[in-house]
Every structure is written in C-alpha cells, then in structure tokens.
Enzyme design. Structure first.
Site, PDB file in Angstrom:
ATOM      1  CE  LYS A  51      -3.606  -2.474   2.049  1.00 24.76           C
ATOM      2  NZ  LYS A  51      -4.458  -2.999   3.421  1.00 24.76           N
ATOM      3  CD  GLN A  95      -3.171  -4.419   6.720  1.00 30.18           C
ATOM      4  OE1 GLN A  95      -3.295  -3.462   5.980  1.00 30.18           O
ATOM      5  NE2 GLN A  95      -3.875  -5.296   6.182  1.00 30.18           N
ATOM      6  CG  ASP A 118      -9.627  -0.324   4.584  1.00 26.18           C
ATOM      7  OD1 ASP A 118      -9.393  -0.403   3.415  1.00 26.18           O
ATOM      8  OD2 ASP A 118      -8.952  -0.809   5.406  1.00 26.18           O
TER       9      ASP A 118
END
Ligand code: NAD
Length: 285
Positions: A51, A95, A118
């Site tokens: 990422k 994460q 997200d």
C-alpha cells in the site's frame, strides 16, 4: 477470457496519478494516507508495504504508524483520534487483523467517516446499505469495477455471492443490488450452495475456502470473480475457485494472483483521493 486485474488496476492508478499531479500543479498539497500497523503479523507487514509503495507511485504521501503488539485499545483509539484531528491527513487505514485483545469494531468506528478510506465504519457501511454516496469498501469496489468492465449493465442479470462477511460478501451483494442485479447470497449455513451458484450470470466467490468452487458450480458462460487468496507451502497463490476447472465453463474469470488483489489497492488510492478532494475542495463523495 481471463480478466486482467493488474492491467485494469494500472489504468486506474495512472489516472489517479495524473489527477494528483493536477492538484499539485494548482498549488495544493499532496493527498496523505495514514497507515496504522499494530504488532508484527508478517502478512500485514507485506500488505502495508504494498500500500505504501502504491501511494508513493501515485504521488500520495503515506505516513506509517507502527505500534507494538502490546498496545492497548485506548492507545490505538487515541492515535486514531489524533489522526482524525490532523487537517493534513485525508485517509486513515488501520491494517487488519488487530491483535486478539483489541476490538477491531471499536477501533474502526473511531475513524472519522470522511477519512475511512477502507469504507468499513458502521457509518459508511450504513450509507452503502441505504444506497447513499460514501467511501466504499475497497475489495468489493474493485470487484464491481471488474464486473462493469465486462458487463456495463447488470439489469436483468442474476448475481450469486458466496460469502457474507462485512469486508467482502455483504457489501458486494449490496453494490450489485444497487446496480439492479437480482442478488442471491449464500454462506456456510446454506444447504447445497452450488445449486444457487448454478443460477448465476455473475458468480462472486468470497468464502475463504481454497478451490471450493469448480466447474460443476458454474453456469455456462457465467462471469466469475474469485476474491479468495490462499498461499500454498510453495509460496504460490490460489483462490476460492479451481481455476483450471472453471476456465472452460465461464465466459470470463479473474485469476489469482492478478485478479481482484491489485484492484483492492487501486480502490484504496481512489478512496484516498476522493477523501482528499472532499477535504481540500469541499467536494462531496
Ligand atoms: P470470512 O472468513 O470473513 O468470510 C467467509 C464467508 O464465506 C463467510 O460469510 C462464510 O459464511 C462463507 N463460507 C465459508 N464456507 C462456505 C461454504 N462452504 N459455502 C458457502 N459459503 C461459505 O472471509 P472474507 O474476509 O470475506 O474473505 C474471503 C476470502 O477473500 C479470503 O480468502 C480472503 O483472504 C480473501 N480476501 C481477498 C482480498 C483481496 O484483496 N483479493 C481482500 C479481502 C479478502
């Protein structure tokens, strides 16, 4: 036909890079993504590395916040609160998975919805359920891009989703419904899910079970999207679909690797740019 997710993701990332460049040329700062990694999970470290690299390539600043495994829930929520308040941060990504002693739900819901790149907060998932505009979960959004590249209109199509997770199965079912597909969702408690799968013009498999789906589950000429990722002892990646068996029946199918995976990162960057444009220009998303 094998759907090339790597190529589609590259086109999207190139387009985003051009947009970032235009923002910089007009005197604005670069978009900024804050990535929070807790603990030492090796797979998570690899994902965070991918990422960060993708951000760099697109001209998006990424800031990594690495916290020890022993961090408490309130330590992580305090960091998220600090990032929420920071006007120079456009997106916050925590994460997953988090260490077992921490509630992922509590941490995710601490992220301000406007920075939730997200698309996993209860607010943004709620907006999706209501069909309102919001930052959308990256993997389902990436699947939708691949589906729409093959089938511009989903009206009249039957879509079957295998899986009902919050991360993939449930949001993609909602997105398909919003595009006028007729949607069936099967899960681990569905007797004979293959009987439903055979009705699908579009079959999305997100079960987390290696090679669960083979040719006998697939209607002739269906479009098959394989979300699953499994790393074998030889390091090779495979999916939830037995590709060799399915490829002869499907009209188009995503491979693993090189299908949905690269699209997830492209959608993260897209969400980050949308969050930035909303912050800097006052756009709504
Ligand atoms: P999950 O374990 O949270 O959910 C799996 C779902 O599949 C559950 O709803 C369960 O009911 C259903 N299921 C399990 N066995 C089944 C069966 N035999 N028949 C029908 N349904 C069944 O997993 P997830 O987070 O949704 O992820 C699914 C897969 O996608 C995993 O392999 C994961 O690694 C992968 N994944 C890939 C990406 C990507 O970027 N490509 C992103 C997220 C997840």
């Amino acid at each position: 036909m094998i759907i090339n997710g790597t190529e589609t993701a590259k086109k999207i990332k190139d387009h985003l890079k051009t947009k970032v460049h235009e923002h910089l040329k007009s005197g604005h700062r670069a978009p900024c993504l804050a990535v929070v990694l807790v603990g030492e999970d090796p797979a998570s470290k690899v994902y965070v590395g991918h990422k960060e690299k993708a951000c760099l390539e697109a001209g998006i600043t990424s800031k990594a916040y690495k916290l020890p495994e022993s961090s408490s829930e309130s330590d992580i929520i305090a960091l998220v609160a600090k990032l929420n308040a920071d006007q120079g941060v456009d997106g916050i990504l925590v994460q997953l998975p988090l260490p077992k002693h921490i509630s992922s739900e509590a941490v995710i819901d601490a992220i301000h919805p406007s920075k939730d790149v997200d698309g996993l907060t209860a607010f943004n998932q709620g907006c999706l359920s209501l069909g309102r505009k919001a930052l959308r979960p990256c993997t389902p959004a990436g699947c939708m891009e691949l589906i729409k590249s093959q089938l511009p209109s989903l009206r009249g199509k039957t879509a079957v989703v295998v899986g009902r997770s919050i991360l993939v199965g449930s949001p993609i079912a909602k997105m398909l419904l919003l595009e006028d597909a007729t949607v069936i969702q099967v899960h681990s408690k569905t007797p004979h899910p293959e009987n439903f799968a055979r009705m699908a013009d579009i079959l999305i498999v997100a079960a987390g079970k290696k090679h669960l789906v083979n040719a006998s589950w697939i209607k002739k000429d269906a479009l098959v999207i394989d979300v699953g990722i499994h790393r074998g002892s030889d390091g090779k990646l495979t999916g939830d679909v037995d590709f060799e068996s399915a490829v002869g029946v499907a009209s188009a199918i995503t491979p693993v690797p090189g299908g949905v995976g690269p699209m997830t990162i492209a959608m993260l960057l897209k969400n980050c740019l949308e969050a930035y444009e909303a912050r800097v220009y006052g756009n709504s998303f």
